[in-house]
Write a protein that holds these residues in place. Structure first.
Motif, PDB file in Angstrom:
ATOM      1  N   GLU A  82       0.847  -1.190   0.000  1.00 58.28           N
ATOM      2  CA  GLU A  82       0.000   0.000   0.000  1.00 58.28           C
ATOM      3  C   GLU A  82       0.882   1.240   0.000  1.00 58.28           C
ATOM      4  O   GLU A  82       2.026   1.220   0.460  1.00 58.28           O
ATOM      5  CB  GLU A  82      -0.919  -0.001   1.220  1.00 58.28           C
ATOM      6  N   PHE A  96       1.802   4.935   1.216  1.00 60.63           N
ATOM      7  CA  PHE A  96       1.686   5.834   2.366  1.00 60.63           C
ATOM      8  C   PHE A  96       2.378   7.152   2.034  1.00 60.63           C
ATOM      9  O   PHE A  96       3.269   7.204   1.176  1.00 60.63           O
ATOM     10  CB  PHE A  96       2.357   5.230   3.612  1.00 60.63           C
ATOM     11  N   LYS A 128      -2.079   6.523   4.984  1.00 61.19           N
ATOM     12  CA  LYS A 128      -2.391   5.933   3.695  1.00 61.19           C
ATOM     13  C   LYS A 128      -2.919   7.013   2.743  1.00 61.19           C
ATOM     14  O   LYS A 128      -3.709   7.865   3.135  1.00 61.19           O
ATOM     15  CB  LYS A 128      -3.448   4.835   3.832  1.00 61.19           C
ATOM     16  N   TYR A 185      -0.362   6.352  11.324  1.00 56.65           N
ATOM     17  CA  TYR A 185       0.329   5.198  11.891  1.00 56.65           C
ATOM     18  C   TYR A 185       1.751   5.598  12.263  1.00 56.65           C
ATOM     19  O   TYR A 185       2.429   6.312  11.520  1.00 56.65           O
ATOM     20  CB  TYR A 185       0.369   4.032  10.889  1.00 56.65           C
ATOM     21  N   CYS A 207       5.577   4.220  13.138  1.00 59.26           N
ATOM     22  CA  CYS A 207       6.414   3.041  12.883  1.00 59.26           C
ATOM     23  C   CYS A 207       7.885   3.432  12.917  1.00 59.26           C
ATOM     24  O   CYS A 207       8.234   4.615  12.802  1.00 59.26           O
ATOM     25  CB  CYS A 207       6.074   2.409  11.524  1.00 59.26           C
ATOM     26  N   GLY A 226       4.496   0.226   1.650  1.00 56.78           N
ATOM     27  CA  GLY A 226       4.653  -0.572   2.856  1.00 56.78           C
ATOM     28  C   GLY A 226       3.487  -1.508   3.060  1.00 56.78           C
ATOM     29  O   GLY A 226       2.543  -1.557   2.257  1.00 56.78           O
ATOM     30  N   TYR A 227       3.551  -2.274   4.136  1.00 51.91           N
ATOM     31  CA  TYR A 227       2.504  -3.228   4.477  1.00 51.91           C
ATOM     32  C   TYR A 227       1.812  -2.789   5.770  1.00 51.91           C
ATOM     33  O   TYR A 227       2.459  -2.338   6.719  1.00 51.91           O
ATOM     34  CB  TYR A 227       3.089  -4.628   4.677  1.00 51.91           C
ATOM     35  N   ASP A 228       0.498  -2.928   5.773  1.00 48.97           N
ATOM     36  CA  ASP A 228      -0.326  -2.561   6.926  1.00 48.97           C
ATOM     37  C   ASP A 228      -0.579  -3.809   7.757  1.00 48.97           C
ATOM     38  O   ASP A 228      -1.365  -4.677   7.393  1.00 48.97           O
ATOM     39  CB  ASP A 228      -1.642  -1.943   6.438  1.00 48.97           C
ATOM     40  N   ASP A 236       2.707  -1.690  13.589  1.00 43.31           N
ATOM     41  CA  ASP A 236       1.483  -1.406  12.829  1.00 43.31           C
ATOM     42  C   ASP A 236       1.747  -1.363  11.337  1.00 43.31           C
ATOM     43  O   ASP A 236       0.931  -1.843  10.536  1.00 43.31           O
ATOM     44  CB  ASP A 236       0.898  -0.053  13.281  1.00 43.31           C
ATOM     45  N   VAL A 237       2.881  -0.792  10.945  1.00 41.88           N
ATOM     46  CA  VAL A 237       3.226  -0.634   9.530  1.00 41.88           C
ATOM     47  C   VAL A 237       4.704  -0.965   9.357  1.00 41.88           C
ATOM     48  O   VAL A 237       5.535  -0.603  10.202  1.00 41.88           O
ATOM     49  CB  VAL A 237       2.938   0.802   9.036  1.00 41.88           C
TER      50      VAL A 237
END
Length: 504
Positions: A314, A316, A349, A359, A361, A377-379, A400-401
């Motif tokens: 996704e 961000f 996002k 988020y 991170c 990145g990945y959620d 979280d991310v």
């Protein structure tokens, strides 16, 4: 006073030729050379025209009964091969000299001038010079016949990787091209989860397996099947199959290590990012920048899988980012990466810009990211992790991310890319849009990772004009110094370097 004359040796008198009557020095045959040649032909029984067989595909000559040898035109090896064709006929005479007579390279003719001697009537030695012409006939050798048949194989290497992304295969393809491991293959077939390499001998297949085990983390097993058996000569005909399985982890994958493996790697976090795959899987801990290399043997003892597939990436936007000063490492901690910078970031996002969802991170991309940058990145906060190790982790230790890489305009990068790669000739099932996207991901990885580029031959693309190395976005690019000129070498059809010898 008289002087005595010294005795004079009597001069050798001439005799008359018994055929034509001209005076000649005495010889055992009592004939002149011209008449002797009319009576005796010492080249009788020696063929004046011989056929040699030449394979156009591999440019080799047939040396009976079944050996094919590489010979350049007018070389010593080719002269030896030609003389062996008439060796039985030359046994009755004495060969004094042999040399090539120049012929047009494309005439399919070879001429050799021979000088021979033979003892004839009453012990007279007669010498004669003559020319033997060799006609070059095309004939395909057994090896080339198997290549053309494409289905006559004795060994196959089946390379598989159980992943949705083909980055490792694209990298492996470039390694094979660079080290010329594809030259002995009869056929290369691409299927949905790997490649099949077909060979005419088991030794060539074993060489490929050894190469794969040295270049990518993998494991292999072999089997063979009996095709035929000759009870009279006790000869067996087998077909061998080598199965090579590559570690199912690709670059930019997020993985979850087992607690035992994470502890053995210096107490690093279980959630790690794969930064590259070469002869080992290279992992980095985005919380501490701790790095670890996992070879094939270690992986198969402690296997782990990727938590996400590439389509789940996704986009961000970086709201705020702060570089973190390096903390003191704990006891037993492993090495840290010097090419990355640890940072704490607030991201959002791009699909949720109208909301207040943000988020926090930690990331290893602090040297690349600034507020306002786009990053992929990945959620992990809003997904269901189906992994045996991740499900047993303390939720407070799961981020979280996880940020993977900075996002650039792909269209602009493709338009400005002034280099290209070579590809293996293989049978494809069909290239869809997803394969094209994955290939573009691999090209971008080459631009971003100098370590992988060292093992790949990159060629200039003359169709794309060379622009300056400056980029408004700062997207990484490959410098001209790292590119090679593409060479096109063409050889003469009947002799390779031998055609150069004839024009000197």
């Amino acid at each position: 006073m008289e002087y005595m004359k010294a005795p004079v040796a009597p001069s050798q008198g001439n005799i008359l030729c018994c055929q034509c009557g001209i005076p000649i020095p005495p010889n055992p045959a009592n004939m002149c050379v011209a008449c002797l040649r009319t009576q005796v032909d010492i080249t009788e029984g020696i063929p004046k025209q011989v056929t040699v067989h030449f394979c156009k595909q591999c440019e080799r000559y047939l040396q009976p009964p079944g050996t094919w040898v590489q010979c350049a035109l007018e070389s010593r090896e080719l002269l030896t091969l030609c003389l062996k064709k008439i060796k039985a006929s030359l046994s009755k005479v004495r060969l004094i000299e042999a040399s090539f007579v120049w012929t047009e390279p494309h005439s399919r003719r070879l001429k050799i001038k021979l000088t021979v001697q033979k003892e004839v009537m009453n012990g007279a030695i007669l010498q004669q010079v003559f020319v033997v012409e060799y006609v070059v006939q095309p004939q395909m050798c057994d090896d080339c016949h198997r290549v053309e048949a494409k289905d006559f194989w004795k060994a196959v290497v089946q390379v598989r990787q159980k992943t949705l992304h083909k980055k490792t295969f694209y990298y492996l393809e470039q390694l094979i091209l660079k080290h010329r491991l594809h030259q002995n293959t009869l056929r290369i077939k691409e299927i949905h989860d790997g490649l099949d390499f077909y060979y005419g001998s088991k030794q060539h297949a074993q060489k490929m397996v050894d190469f794969l085990q040295c270049t990518v983390p993998s494991r292999s097993k072999s089997s063979q099947r009996l095709i035929s058996h000759d009870i009279h000569s006790n000869a067996y005909n087998y077909k061998s199959t080598f199965s090579v399985e590559i570690v199912p982890v690709c670059k930019d994958n997020v993985v979850c290590l087992s607690p035992k493996l994470a502890q053995s790697l210096g107490n690093m976090s279980q959630i790690c990012v794969c930064i590259r795959v070469t002869s080992a899987v290279h992992l980095i801990d985005p919380n501490t920048l701790q790095i670890a290399d996992i070879d094939g043997n270690t992986y198969w003892r402690h296997p782990f899988n990727s938590l996400f597939h590439p389509k789940q990436l996704e986009e961000f936007i970086v709201i705020d980012i702060t570089r973190v000063q390096e903390r003191k490492q704990g006891a037993g901690a492993g090495m840290r990466s010097n090419k990355h910078t640890l940072a704490e970031a607030w991201v959002q996002k791009t699909s949720e810009m109208n909301t207040d969802n943000q988020y926090f991170c930690r990331t290893h991309l602090g040297h690349l990211l600034n507020p306002g940058d786009l990053v992929l990145g990945y959620d992990l906060a809003n997904c269901n992790l189906n992994d045996e190790f991740a499900n047993k982790m303390n939720p407070h230790n799961v981020p979280d991310v996880v940020l993977i890489k900075k996002s650039y305009d792909r269209t602009k990068r493709q338009r400005r890319r002034n280099w290209k790669l070579k590809e293996l000739e293989r049978d494809r099932e069909g290239m869809d849009t997803d394969d094209e996207r994955q290939y573009q991901d691999f090209l971008e990885d080459l631009e971003e990772d100098e370590t992988i580029r060292r093992n790949v031959n990159i060629y200039k693309d003359s169709k794309i004009p060379v622009e300056s190395d400056t980029d408004d976005e700062g997207a990484p690019r490959i410098s001209l110094a790292e590119m090679l000129e593409e060479l096109h070498i063409s050889q003469d059809a009947t002799g390779g370097e031998g055609s150069d010898m004839m024009t000197q």
